[in-house]
Motif scaffolding. Structure first.
Motif, PDB file in Angstrom:
ATOM      1  N   UNK A  18      27.651  28.275 -24.611  1.00  0.00           N
ATOM      2  CA  UNK A  18      27.378  26.921 -25.115  1.00  0.00           C
ATOM      3  C   UNK A  18      26.350  26.243 -24.217  1.00  0.00           C
ATOM      4  N   UNK A  19      25.442  25.509 -24.863  1.00  0.00           N
ATOM      5  CA  UNK A  19      24.383  24.810 -24.138  1.00  0.00           C
ATOM      6  C   UNK A  19      24.276  23.385 -24.661  1.00  0.00           C
ATOM      7  N   UNK A  20      23.991  22.449 -23.765  1.00  0.00           N
ATOM      8  CA  UNK A  20      23.720  21.069 -24.162  1.00  0.00           C
ATOM      9  C   UNK A  20      22.304  21.042 -24.720  1.00  0.00           C
ATOM     10  N   UNK A  21      22.197  20.834 -26.014  1.00  0.00           N
ATOM     11  CA  UNK A  21      20.902  20.898 -26.680  1.00  0.00           C
ATOM     12  C   UNK A  21      19.929  19.853 -26.145  1.00  0.00           C
ATOM     13  N   UNK A  22      20.450  18.701 -25.776  1.00  0.00           N
ATOM     14  CA  UNK A  22      19.569  17.623 -25.280  1.00  0.00           C
ATOM     15  C   UNK A  22      18.889  17.974 -23.957  1.00  0.00           C
ATOM     16  N   UNK A  23      19.483  18.860 -23.184  1.00  0.00           N
ATOM     17  CA  UNK A  23      18.910  19.187 -21.874  1.00  0.00           C
ATOM     18  C   UNK A  23      17.994  20.398 -21.921  1.00  0.00           C
ATOM     19  N   UNK A  26      11.689  21.448 -24.384  1.00  0.00           N
ATOM     20  CA  UNK A  26      11.178  21.270 -25.749  1.00  0.00           C
ATOM     21  C   UNK A  26      10.853  22.598 -26.426  1.00  0.00           C
ATOM     22  N   UNK A  27      10.344  23.545 -25.667  1.00  0.00           N
ATOM     23  CA  UNK A  27      10.010  24.859 -26.224  1.00  0.00           C
ATOM     24  C   UNK A  27      11.253  25.531 -26.819  1.00  0.00           C
ATOM     25  N   UNK A  28      12.371  25.425 -26.114  1.00  0.00           N
ATOM     26  CA  UNK A  28      13.610  26.024 -26.615  1.00  0.00           C
ATOM     27  C   UNK A  28      14.154  25.241 -27.803  1.00  0.00           C
ATOM     28  N   UNK A  29      14.000  23.922 -27.783  1.00  0.00           N
ATOM     29  CA  UNK A  29      14.426  23.108 -28.935  1.00  0.00           C
ATOM     30  C   UNK A  29      13.656  23.516 -30.177  1.00  0.00           C
ATOM     31  N   UNK A  30      12.358  23.803 -30.025  1.00  0.00           N
ATOM     32  CA  UNK A  30      11.546  24.254 -31.157  1.00  0.00           C
ATOM     33  C   UNK A  30      12.038  25.598 -31.677  1.00  0.00           C
ATOM     34  N   UNK A  31      12.412  26.493 -30.773  1.00  0.00           N
ATOM     35  CA  UNK A  31      12.961  27.784 -31.194  1.00  0.00           C
ATOM     36  C   UNK A  31      14.265  27.592 -31.971  1.00  0.00           C
ATOM     37  N   UNK A  37      15.763  26.580 -39.556  1.00  0.00           N
ATOM     38  CA  UNK A  37      14.972  26.682 -40.782  1.00  0.00           C
ATOM     39  C   UNK A  37      15.127  28.070 -41.380  1.00  0.00           C
ATOM     40  N   UNK A  38      15.040  29.098 -40.536  1.00  0.00           N
ATOM     41  CA  UNK A  38      15.194  30.469 -41.013  1.00  0.00           C
ATOM     42  C   UNK A  38      16.570  30.684 -41.643  1.00  0.00           C
ATOM     43  N   UNK A  39      17.611  30.149 -41.007  1.00  0.00           N
ATOM     44  CA  UNK A  39      18.966  30.267 -41.566  1.00  0.00           C
ATOM     45  C   UNK A  39      19.067  29.582 -42.921  1.00  0.00           C
TER      46      UNK A  39
END
Length: 77
Positions: A18-23, A26-31, A37-39
């Motif tokens: 589990x990861x805190x998405x806010x932290x 930005x590159x990982x948030x885009x991934x 989108x793919x899902x």
């Protein structure tokens, strides 16, 4: 009586971790957004395939019913 604290922080669960998405950078948030989108596209196309399969089965049923009144060619022996 116990209560749980609800946080507004979105959590990414990936491969059992589990990861805190806010932290995340930005590159990982885009991934992550790309994966979402793919899902969504996969689900949409899976649903489309299901609809097509039902339609094809309906056509096969109609063809089968209408061919009952047509004499088939003899079997080749």
């Amino acid at each position: 009586m116990s209560s749980s604290v609800q946080t507004d922080n979105p959590v990414l669960t990936f491969e059992g971790k589990r990861y805190d998405l806010n932290t995340l950078p930005d590159e990982l948030k885009e991934l992550v957004r790309g994966m979402q989108v793919a899902d969504a596209q996969l689900r949409m196309h899976e649903d489309t395939l299901k609809v097509l399969a039902v339609g094809r089965q309906s056509l096969a049923t109609q063809l089968n019913e209408r061919l009952k009144s047509v004499t088939p060619l003899p079997d080749q022996g």
